[in-house]
Scaffold this motif. Sequence first.
Motif, PDB file in Angstrom:
ATOM      1  N   ASN A  89       0.822  -1.215   0.000  1.00 15.75           N
ATOM      2  CA  ASN A  89       0.000   0.000   0.000  1.00 15.75           C
ATOM      3  C   ASN A  89       0.852   1.259   0.000  1.00 15.75           C
ATOM      4  O   ASN A  89       0.495   2.255  -0.627  1.00 15.75           O
ATOM      5  N   ARG A  90       1.993   1.214   0.696  1.00 20.03           N
ATOM      6  CA  ARG A  90       2.890   2.379   0.710  1.00 20.03           C
ATOM      7  C   ARG A  90       3.659   2.502  -0.603  1.00 20.03           C
ATOM      8  O   ARG A  90       3.827   3.598  -1.141  1.00 20.03           O
ATOM      9  N   LEU A  91       4.121   1.366  -1.120  1.00 18.42           N
ATOM     10  CA  LEU A  91       4.976   1.376  -2.302  1.00 18.42           C
ATOM     11  C   LEU A  91       4.188   1.616  -3.588  1.00 18.42           C
ATOM     12  O   LEU A  91       4.650   2.300  -4.502  1.00 18.42           O
ATOM     13  N   SER A  92       2.998   1.057  -3.669  1.00 16.62           N
ATOM     14  CA  SER A  92       2.195   1.152  -4.892  1.00 16.62           C
ATOM     15  C   SER A  92       0.722   1.312  -4.528  1.00 16.62           C
ATOM     16  O   SER A  92      -0.066   0.374  -4.633  1.00 16.62           O
ATOM     17  N   PRO A  93       0.321   2.499  -4.074  1.00 13.43           N
ATOM     18  CA  PRO A  93      -1.050   2.707  -3.582  1.00 13.43           C
ATOM     19  C   PRO A  93      -2.130   2.473  -4.633  1.00 13.43           C
ATOM     20  O   PRO A  93      -3.291   2.257  -4.290  1.00 13.43           O
ATOM     21  N   HIS A  94      -1.756   2.535  -5.931  1.00 12.47           N
ATOM     22  CA  HIS A  94      -2.738   2.301  -6.995  1.00 12.47           C
ATOM     23  C   HIS A  94      -3.178   0.834  -7.038  1.00 12.47           C
ATOM     24  O   HIS A  94      -4.303   0.523  -7.443  1.00 12.47           O
ATOM     25  N   THR A  95      -2.293  -0.075  -6.624  1.00  8.22           N
ATOM     26  CA  THR A  95      -2.537  -1.510  -6.777  1.00  8.22           C
ATOM     27  C   THR A  95      -3.672  -1.994  -5.873  1.00  8.22           C
ATOM     28  O   THR A  95      -3.688  -1.726  -4.679  1.00  8.22           O
ATOM     29  N   LYS A  96      -4.617  -2.724  -6.476  1.00 10.46           N
ATOM     30  CA  LYS A  96      -5.717  -3.328  -5.734  1.00 10.46           C
ATOM     31  C   LYS A  96      -5.313  -4.746  -5.328  1.00 10.46           C
ATOM     32  O   LYS A  96      -4.908  -5.541  -6.176  1.00 10.46           O
ATOM     33  N   ILE A  97      -5.428  -5.060  -4.027  1.00 13.02           N
ATOM     34  CA  ILE A  97      -4.944  -6.338  -3.504  1.00 13.02           C
ATOM     35  C   ILE A  97      -6.116  -7.287  -3.223  1.00 13.02           C
ATOM     36  O   ILE A  97      -7.051  -6.947  -2.501  1.00 13.02           O
ATOM     37  N   PHE A  98      -6.036  -8.466  -3.835  1.00 15.64           N
ATOM     38  CA  PHE A  98      -6.956  -9.565  -3.552  1.00 15.64           C
ATOM     39  C   PHE A  98      -6.167 -10.627  -2.779  1.00 15.64           C
ATOM     40  O   PHE A  98      -5.147 -11.118  -3.275  1.00 15.64           O
ATOM     41  N   VAL A  99      -6.618 -10.989  -1.589  1.00 16.31           N
ATOM     42  CA  VAL A  99      -5.976 -12.067  -0.841  1.00 16.31           C
ATOM     43  C   VAL A  99      -6.644 -13.377  -1.245  1.00 16.31           C
ATOM     44  O   VAL A  99      -7.852 -13.557  -1.071  1.00 16.31           O
ATOM     45  N   LEU A 100      -5.856 -14.285  -1.822  1.00 12.46           N
ATOM     46  CA  LEU A 100      -6.343 -15.610  -2.203  1.00 12.46           C
ATOM     47  C   LEU A 100      -5.621 -16.639  -1.350  1.00 12.46           C
ATOM     48  O   LEU A 100      -4.392 -16.610  -1.237  1.00 12.46           O
ATOM     49  N   SER A 101      -6.363 -17.563  -0.769  1.00 10.35           N
ATOM     50  CA  SER A 101      -5.737 -18.537   0.110  1.00 10.35           C
ATOM     51  C   SER A 101      -6.619 -19.765   0.219  1.00 10.35           C
ATOM     52  O   SER A 101      -7.841 -19.681   0.050  1.00 10.35           O
ATOM     53  N   GLY A 102      -5.974 -20.892   0.477  1.00  6.36           N
ATOM     54  CA  GLY A 102      -6.745 -22.105   0.737  1.00  6.36           C
ATOM     55  C   GLY A 102      -7.221 -22.172   2.167  1.00  6.36           C
ATOM     56  O   GLY A 102      -7.980 -23.066   2.539  1.00  6.36           O
ATOM     57  N   ASN A 103      -6.780 -21.209   2.984  1.00  6.81           N
ATOM     58  CA  ASN A 103      -7.133 -21.237   4.408  1.00  6.81           C
ATOM     59  C   ASN A 103      -7.319 -19.811   4.926  1.00  6.81           C
ATOM     60  O   ASN A 103      -6.706 -19.396   5.889  1.00  6.81           O
ATOM     61  N   ILE A 104      -8.181 -19.056   4.248  1.00  6.07           N
ATOM     62  CA  ILE A 104      -8.342 -17.647   4.617  1.00  6.07           C
ATOM     63  C   ILE A 104      -9.014 -17.462   5.967  1.00  6.07           C
ATOM     64  O   ILE A 104      -8.943 -16.384   6.551  1.00  6.07           O
ATOM     65  N   TYR A 105      -9.678 -18.505   6.459  1.00  5.03           N
ATOM     66  CA  TYR A 105     -10.415 -18.341   7.712  1.00  5.03           C
ATOM     67  C   TYR A 105      -9.603 -18.771   8.931  1.00  5.03           C
ATOM     68  O   TYR A 105     -10.162 -19.003  10.003  1.00  5.03           O
ATOM     69  N   ASP A 106      -8.298 -18.873   8.771  1.00  3.85           N
ATOM     70  CA  ASP A 106      -7.428 -19.114   9.917  1.00  3.85           C
ATOM     71  C   ASP A 106      -7.626 -17.967  10.900  1.00  3.85           C
ATOM     72  O   ASP A 106      -7.431 -16.801  10.561  1.00  3.85           O
ATOM     73  N   PRO A 107      -8.051 -18.256  12.136  1.00  2.00           N
ATOM     74  CA  PRO A 107      -8.344 -17.170  13.097  1.00  2.00           C
ATOM     75  C   PRO A 107      -7.152 -16.256  13.370  1.00  2.00           C
ATOM     76  O   PRO A 107      -7.344 -15.115  13.785  1.00  2.00           O
ATOM     77  N   ALA A 108      -5.932 -16.719  13.074  1.00  2.00           N
ATOM     78  CA  ALA A 108      -4.758 -15.864  13.306  1.00  2.00           C
ATOM     79  C   ALA A 108      -4.727 -14.676  12.355  1.00  2.00           C
ATOM     80  O   ALA A 108      -4.101 -13.656  12.646  1.00  2.00           O
ATOM     81  N   TYR A 109      -5.397 -14.799  11.215  1.00  2.00           N
ATOM     82  CA  TYR A 109      -5.314 -13.736  10.196  1.00  2.00           C
ATOM     83  C   TYR A 109      -6.685 -13.140   9.831  1.00  2.00           C
ATOM     84  O   TYR A 109      -6.752 -12.069   9.271  1.00  2.00           O
ATOM     85  N   LEU A 110      -7.759 -13.858  10.151  1.00  2.00           N
ATOM     86  CA  LEU A 110      -9.089 -13.425   9.713  1.00  2.00           C
ATOM     87  C   LEU A 110      -9.436 -12.036  10.225  1.00  2.00           C
ATOM     88  O   LEU A 110      -9.938 -11.184   9.475  1.00  2.00           O
ATOM     89  N   GLU A 111      -9.176 -11.779  11.490  1.00  2.00           N
ATOM     90  CA  GLU A 111      -9.532 -10.473  12.060  1.00  2.00           C
ATOM     91  C   GLU A 111      -8.761  -9.341  11.380  1.00  2.00           C
ATOM     92  O   GLU A 111      -9.329  -8.293  11.073  1.00  2.00           O
ATOM     93  N   GLU A 112      -7.454  -9.585  11.131  1.00  2.00           N
ATOM     94  CA  GLU A 112      -6.641  -8.562  10.459  1.00  2.00           C
ATOM     95  C   GLU A 112      -7.113  -8.334   9.029  1.00  2.00           C
ATOM     96  O   GLU A 112      -7.199  -7.203   8.562  1.00  2.00           O
TER      97      GLU A 112
END
Length: 460
Positions: A89-112
Amino acid sequence: MSLSSKKLHILHAEDNKSVFQSCRESILSAFDKKALLEPVIENTEFGNGIFRKIMQLKEEKEVYDILLLDLELLDKSECNGINVIKDINRLSPHTKIFVLSGNIYDPAYLEELQKYKDVGMIVGYFETGSHYQWCTKLIEVVMAKDVGILHFSDMHISVDGNSEQIISGFVEKFHEKTDLLIFSGDISNRGQLEEFALAKNQLSKMCDALRIQKNIYVPGNHDIVRNSPPRTAFRNYITFKRTMEKYIAENELDEILKYPDADNYADYLNTVTAFPELRTIVCGLNSATCIPDEKFGYDYGEITAKQLGMSEKKLQKIKEEYPNYLLICTFHHNIFEPPYYFDYHETGTMRWIPPVKKQGLILKKCIKNGTHLLLTGHSHVSSSFSLKSYNYGDTRPLHILSAGLLSEKGINPLEPQLAVNYITYQIDLSGNIMDMRCHPYQLDLTSGNWDKKESYRLDV
């Protein structure tokens, strides 16, 4: 094909080559179904490879429009996946980020992840295998900017007319997103101050109701103070534009304030205005020359060679700052002769409505300067033509659209058309203009309803 044909750049941070290939095929298929220009899709490993790719592209003065980021790999690299989002976001604010994962609902990362989505740091987070879900969102983001332009002409507002009823009826029926109003002349019926005051009241109410924040106006032959010397003929029109300051571009107001004490005002009152958020430049010309004609009075329009030259200089300067923009030219008088005589309203007999003079020179200048749309009025008839030139341009079409009448005055008995044009297009993340269409609206004189007619495509 889009206006500037600039391809989107997509970077997929994915270690598994087969997963990358599968995602790539889904993206290309989604773009193909929407008739979008095929994007450039690259692959990199998670970690510092992302930043190397971003920096390499920035050296070429380009950016990645989309980043598909796999956060499953965060334990396999010194780069922490969550921190990578902040750094990108700092380096390339124009870029739209899609997070793709086989385990996106890992509670360690879901809240963030949810927090980052809420504040707009990422578009969203998706299961990698749910191709339809994230590809649908990807296309939605790529085609995120919809633009609507409303083209009016010939309102002929007078103190004894029913223009307010016509406008309110249109506003009641019209529910489209509109970013810009282009009014191609004959706002008033006799150029009188009280008529322009009514116009200001009615148009302001309409713009507020439809949430239109930007206006472009050019004068018509009825906006002139009749039997007045040239240097004062436009005084009431200029007053009207000043009172519309809330909706007029700042540089256009500057042009009004610089209006010279001129013997031939036909050389002036032109404007070239850029709307960066719409990726559009509008060149407004003054065809309402005050040259008396024994047969037609003030009806003959003319855009002088001097005015064309002045406008061309302004246009070249502004195109340097805003290249590859949609270019719209507008003036009042019809460019082609109408196919019949008309005008029962004032004379009781049929007569000829002449077009603008110097049509050949005007069309040459439009095509050489890369004009995409030419919007006119005056003939009180809604019409559309597309013109190509093999001498002056690159053979892309110049679309010439005339708005119909927006008044009960001067209705053509042979083809009664109270009509306006609604023009739409889309802007993708790289600034390409796509899918331009015209959607005519016409008032049915029998029912009193505004009907949306069949739309047609305008290739750019």
